[in-house]
Design an enzyme around this catalytic site. Structure first.
Site, PDB file in Angstrom:
ATOM      1  N   GLU A  47      14.095  43.498  -4.208  1.00  0.00           N
ATOM      2  CA  GLU A  47      15.096  42.624  -3.599  1.00  0.00           C
ATOM      3  C   GLU A  47      16.251  43.457  -3.030  1.00  0.00           C
ATOM      4  O   GLU A  47      16.671  44.456  -3.615  1.00  0.00           O
ATOM      5  CB  GLU A  47      15.633  41.652  -4.654  1.00  0.00           C
ATOM      6  N   LYS A 120      15.033  32.720  -0.153  1.00  0.00           N
ATOM      7  CA  LYS A 120      15.238  32.466  -1.577  1.00  0.00           C
ATOM      8  C   LYS A 120      15.873  31.095  -1.808  1.00  0.00           C
ATOM      9  O   LYS A 120      16.947  30.790  -1.277  1.00  0.00           O
ATOM     10  CB  LYS A 120      16.130  33.570  -2.145  1.00  0.00           C
ATOM     11  N   CYS A 160      13.332  37.161  -7.425  1.00  0.00           N
ATOM     12  CA  CYS A 160      14.252  37.357  -8.540  1.00  0.00           C
ATOM     13  C   CYS A 160      14.545  36.088  -9.352  1.00  0.00           C
ATOM     14  O   CYS A 160      13.724  35.652 -10.150  1.00  0.00           O
ATOM     15  CB  CYS A 160      15.544  38.000  -8.017  1.00  0.00           C
TER      16      CYS A 160
END
Length: 271
Positions: A47, A120, A160
């Protein structure tokens, strides 16, 4: 899945990215070269590999427009050069909201073309003893789950903090493998990183590949590292330490098929 390659080598590129995008671009390019030289057909970056810094303005300055910019050019050119698939971790892409960015994962195929993009959905928030985090201050949340069908199997995309939301992975239509590029902080990584990765692999009966940030970044920000590849049974296939490097794992889809046949949990879903 019937048309997917049965077995292949994947690589996790663990990085200690800093505030200088040019240095990070060079490091990412070198890591991809090492991965390809080692026989990897799928290469995963962590990331925010383009810029990691505690100063949000530094991250914003590194953001690119969708479809253009040095990070996107690097990923496309390396995928085409080595004839590999690259899951490009995540980079900041300008969003439609003024002053904010998407935290976006871009996937490129062996022809160097973009196969899919995932923004995300779940933005990190944490109140720590010495530092608070609120990704929503600079990021716009994505709204759509994303996966990509390749000759290496169906790859479900996440980033994540998404790992804490198992319902996202149920929306990916039973992927053959899940990628989870990350920059887990030290406290959350030490407490939950391995448990979350193994849980997502076990409940979805698929491989999980998680390339991570490690070490110390600008402003004293520290990340956990420990990039991992997990089997559909929850076994750790490879695990990094807390130093940058390239780590390999063999993805054998026959393991997924055997797991799902032996324990047909996905067929037993009622909700």
């Amino acid at each position: 899945m019937s048309d997917a390659q049965t077995s292949f080598k994947a690589a996790l590129c663990q990085m200690e990215s800093g505030a200088n995008p040019d240095a990070n671009l060079a490091a990412a390019g070198s890591a991809i070269d090492v991965a390809a030289a080692g026989g990897a057909q799928l290469v995963c970056l962590p990331e925010l590999w383009l810029c990691m810094d505690a100063n949000v303005h530094t991250k914003l300055a590194a953001a690119e427009q969708p479809g253009e910019g040095p990070a996107q050019r690097l990923l496309a050119s390396k995928a085409g050069e080595h004839r590999i698939h690259i899951v490009g971790g995540s980079i900041p892409l300008h969003s439609d909201e003024s002053g904010k960015v998407f935290n976006s994962c871009l996937v490129y195929g062996p022809d160097g073309k973009l196969l899919n993009r995932y923004d995300k959905i779940h933005l990190f928030s944490f109140a720590g003893a010495d530092r608070d985090y609120d990704e929503a201050l600079v990021c716009t949340a994505g709204s759509q789950p994303a996966a990509v069908d390749t000759d290496l199997g169906r790859i479900g995309l996440s980033i994540c903090y998404d790992l804490r939301f198992p319902e996202l992975y149920r929306a990916l239509n039973q992927p053959d493998l899940i990628t989870a590029p990350a920059a887990f902080t030290e406290p959350t990584g030490a407490a939950h990183w391995e448990s979350l990765l193994r849980a997502r692999a076990i409940e979805n009966q698929c491989f999980v590949l998680a390339a991570a940030q490690c070490g110390t970044h600008g402003g004293g920000l520290r990340t956990w590292g420990h990039s991992m590849a997990i089997s559909p049974w929850g076994d750790i296939l490879t695990s990094a330490d807390r130093e940058p490097g390239v780590f390999f794992a063999t993805i054998d889809h026959s393991l997924s098929a055997a797991c799902r046949k032996k324990l047909p949990a996905l067929q037993g879903r009622r909700l």
